[in-house]
Write a protein that holds these residues in place. Sequence first.
Motif, mmCIF file in Angstrom:
data_model
loop_
_atom_site.group_PDB
_atom_site.id
_atom_site.type_symbol
_atom_site.label_atom_id
_atom_site.label_comp_id
_atom_site.label_asym_id
_atom_site.label_seq_id
_atom_site.Cartn_x
_atom_site.Cartn_y
_atom_site.Cartn_z
ATOM 1 N N LYS A 56 11.844 -7.966 5.650
ATOM 2 C CA LYS A 56 11.009 -7.698 6.821
ATOM 3 C C LYS A 56 10.815 -6.196 6.996
ATOM 4 C CE LYS A 56 10.727 -8.387 11.822
ATOM 5 N NZ LYS A 56 11.369 -9.004 13.021
ATOM 6 N N ASP A 57 11.896 -5.451 6.882
ATOM 7 C CA ASP A 57 11.840 -4.001 7.018
ATOM 8 C C ASP A 57 11.065 -3.364 5.871
ATOM 9 O OD1 ASP A 57 12.884 -1.314 8.057
ATOM 10 O OD2 ASP A 57 13.696 -1.337 6.021
ATOM 11 N N ARG A 58 11.386 -3.748 4.639
ATOM 12 C CA ARG A 58 10.769 -3.104 3.482
ATOM 13 C C ARG A 58 9.269 -3.403 3.382
ATOM 14 N NH1 ARG A 58 12.295 1.208 2.445
ATOM 15 N NH2 ARG A 58 12.899 0.961 4.602
ATOM 16 N N LEU A 59 8.852 -4.611 3.701
ATOM 17 C CA LEU A 59 7.426 -4.919 3.628
ATOM 18 C C LEU A 59 6.650 -4.221 4.727
ATOM 19 C CD1 LEU A 59 7.192 -8.655 2.498
ATOM 20 C CD2 LEU A 59 7.311 -6.562 1.131
ATOM 21 N N ASN A 60 7.292 -3.977 5.857
ATOM 22 C CA ASN A 60 6.646 -3.157 6.887
ATOM 23 C C ASN A 60 6.412 -1.739 6.375
ATOM 24 O OD1 ASN A 60 6.477 -5.192 8.797
ATOM 25 N ND2 ASN A 60 8.389 -4.614 9.821
ATOM 26 N N VAL A 61 7.415 -1.195 5.667
ATOM 27 C CA VAL A 61 7.269 0.144 5.083
ATOM 28 C C VAL A 61 6.181 0.139 4.018
ATOM 29 C CG1 VAL A 61 8.441 1.941 3.746
ATOM 30 C CG2 VAL A 61 9.662 0.769 5.592
ATOM 31 N N LEU A 62 6.160 -0.887 3.172
ATOM 32 C CA LEU A 62 5.145 -0.983 2.127
ATOM 33 C C LEU A 62 3.744 -1.058 2.733
ATOM 34 C CD1 LEU A 62 4.176 -1.408 -0.769
ATOM 35 C CD2 LEU A 62 4.659 -3.856 -0.491
ATOM 36 N N LYS A 63 3.591 -1.878 3.747
ATOM 37 C CA LYS A 63 2.285 -2.011 4.399
ATOM 38 C C LYS A 63 1.809 -0.662 4.951
ATOM 39 C CE LYS A 63 0.182 -4.366 8.403
ATOM 40 N NZ LYS A 63 -1.044 -4.908 7.747
ATOM 41 N N ALA A 64 2.703 0.035 5.650
ATOM 42 C CA ALA A 64 2.340 1.336 6.209
ATOM 43 C C ALA A 64 1.977 2.331 5.104
ATOM 44 C CB ALA A 64 3.485 1.877 7.059
ATOM 45 N N LEU A 65 2.726 2.288 3.990
ATOM 46 C CA LEU A 65 2.474 3.202 2.878
ATOM 47 C C LEU A 65 1.087 2.957 2.261
ATOM 48 C CD1 LEU A 65 3.520 5.266 0.740
ATOM 49 C CD2 LEU A 65 4.396 3.284 -0.540
ATOM 50 N N LEU A 66 0.785 1.693 1.995
ATOM 51 C CA LEU A 66 -0.476 1.377 1.313
ATOM 52 C C LEU A 66 -1.681 1.523 2.226
ATOM 53 C CD1 LEU A 66 0.528 -1.694 -0.886
ATOM 54 C CD2 LEU A 66 0.412 0.726 -1.509
ATOM 55 N N GLU A 67 -1.462 1.474 3.530
ATOM 56 C CA GLU A 67 -2.583 1.576 4.462
ATOM 57 C C GLU A 67 -2.800 2.996 4.966
ATOM 58 O OE1 GLU A 67 -1.945 -1.350 7.502
ATOM 59 O OE2 GLU A 67 -2.529 -3.016 6.191
ATOM 60 N N GLN A 68 -2.037 3.949 4.433
ATOM 61 C CA GLN A 68 -2.261 5.339 4.802
ATOM 62 C C GLN A 68 -3.655 5.774 4.340
ATOM 63 O OE1 GLN A 68 0.799 7.650 2.946
ATOM 64 N NE2 GLN A 68 2.333 7.219 4.518
ATOM 65 N N PRO A 69 -4.377 6.498 5.182
ATOM 66 C CA PRO A 69 -5.702 6.972 4.759
ATOM 67 C C PRO A 69 -5.578 7.969 3.606
ATOM 68 C CG PRO A 69 -5.055 7.996 6.839
ATOM 69 C CD PRO A 69 -4.028 6.929 6.557
ATOM 70 N N GLY A 70 -6.473 7.872 2.661
ATOM 71 C CA GLY A 70 -6.456 8.778 1.521
ATOM 72 C C GLY A 70 -7.010 10.144 1.897
ATOM 73 N N PRO A 71 -6.899 11.098 0.988
ATOM 74 C CA PRO A 71 -7.421 12.443 1.256
ATOM 75 C C PRO A 71 -8.925 12.412 1.451
ATOM 76 C CG PRO A 71 -6.810 12.193 -1.060
ATOM 77 C CD PRO A 71 -6.308 10.982 -0.349
ATOM 78 N N THR A 101 5.494 -2.802 -9.586
ATOM 79 C CA THR A 101 5.623 -2.551 -11.019
ATOM 80 C C THR A 101 5.627 -1.073 -11.378
ATOM 81 O OG1 THR A 101 3.218 -2.731 -11.322
ATOM 82 C CG2 THR A 101 4.525 -4.751 -11.565
ATOM 83 N N ASP A 102 5.045 -0.210 -10.545
ATOM 84 C CA ASP A 102 4.987 1.226 -10.807
ATOM 85 C C ASP A 102 6.245 1.873 -10.222
ATOM 86 O OD1 ASP A 102 4.590 4.003 -10.595
ATOM 87 O OD2 ASP A 102 2.433 3.772 -10.380
ATOM 88 N N PRO A 103 7.160 2.382 -11.078
ATOM 89 C CA PRO A 103 8.425 2.923 -10.563
ATOM 90 C C PRO A 103 8.241 4.038 -9.543
ATOM 91 C CG PRO A 103 8.543 2.628 -12.938
ATOM 92 C CD PRO A 103 7.117 2.394 -12.552
ATOM 93 N N ALA A 104 7.251 4.903 -9.735
ATOM 94 C CA ALA A 104 7.045 6.016 -8.802
ATOM 95 C C ALA A 104 6.601 5.499 -7.446
ATOM 96 C CB ALA A 104 6.017 6.986 -9.369
ATOM 97 N N LEU A 105 5.661 4.576 -7.443
ATOM 98 C CA LEU A 105 5.177 4.010 -6.180
ATOM 99 C C LEU A 105 6.264 3.170 -5.519
ATOM 100 C CD1 LEU A 105 2.888 3.592 -4.184
ATOM 101 C CD2 LEU A 105 1.994 1.775 -5.665
ATOM 102 N N ARG A 106 6.996 2.410 -6.329
ATOM 103 C CA ARG A 106 8.073 1.578 -5.776
ATOM 104 C C ARG A 106 9.147 2.451 -5.132
ATOM 105 N NH1 ARG A 106 9.426 -1.267 -10.206
ATOM 106 N NH2 ARG A 106 11.320 -0.103 -10.676
#
Length: 203
Positions: free
Chosen positions: A187-202, A113-118
């Motif tokens: 399959k490809d896009r959800l793999n990218v999404l998973k990696a993005l959201l699981e990145q460690p924060g600062p 839903t967030d255009p920047a995050l999407r």
Amino acid sequence: MNVSKDGPGSGSTGRRITEKLSADALRERTGRDWDDWFSVLDAWDATRHTHTEIATHLRTEHGMDGWYAQSVTVGYEQERGLRQVGQSSTGDWRTSASRTVAAPAERVLAAFTDPALRGDWLPDAGLILRTHRPARSLTADFADSGAATGRLAVRVTALPDGRTQLGLAHEKLAGAEAVATYRAFWKDRLNVLKALLEQPGPS
């Protein structure tokens, strides 16, 4: 969308349910294997009945559990040419995908839903929201590179360990080739999404 399209007959539209659920497993749970159930349904003249009527018949007349009744009905329809892999009982074409993501449900759904995050994981697609329940679900019209290409239904479920189960259905596709294409795409896009959201924060 940079996804290759497999040609007809390549099997890219997915496996039949008879390949996913073995004859031995079906026999163990229902007392009959695929061939036996197909013979039972042929004797009942099931090709003259709707999906709902076949599944109901299996439940009420043969005491079959609801999940297996649906599975056998789909297997029969595919075997007898009443529907193809990726095609619903109403004739619509769809595909689905799921992932378990180590992120809160609210953030997982916000990735749609967030255009920047999407834009970080789904940059060439546009969504027009139809319904939205934060941290729970959404439905949206999906436009890939400006072309209308179906409708999305997304559901997220918060798990006890803090992760989120994400389920996505892409419906109202144009046909078997589109099903194959978008199966690979998600399959490809959800793999990218998973990696993005699981990145460690600062730190």
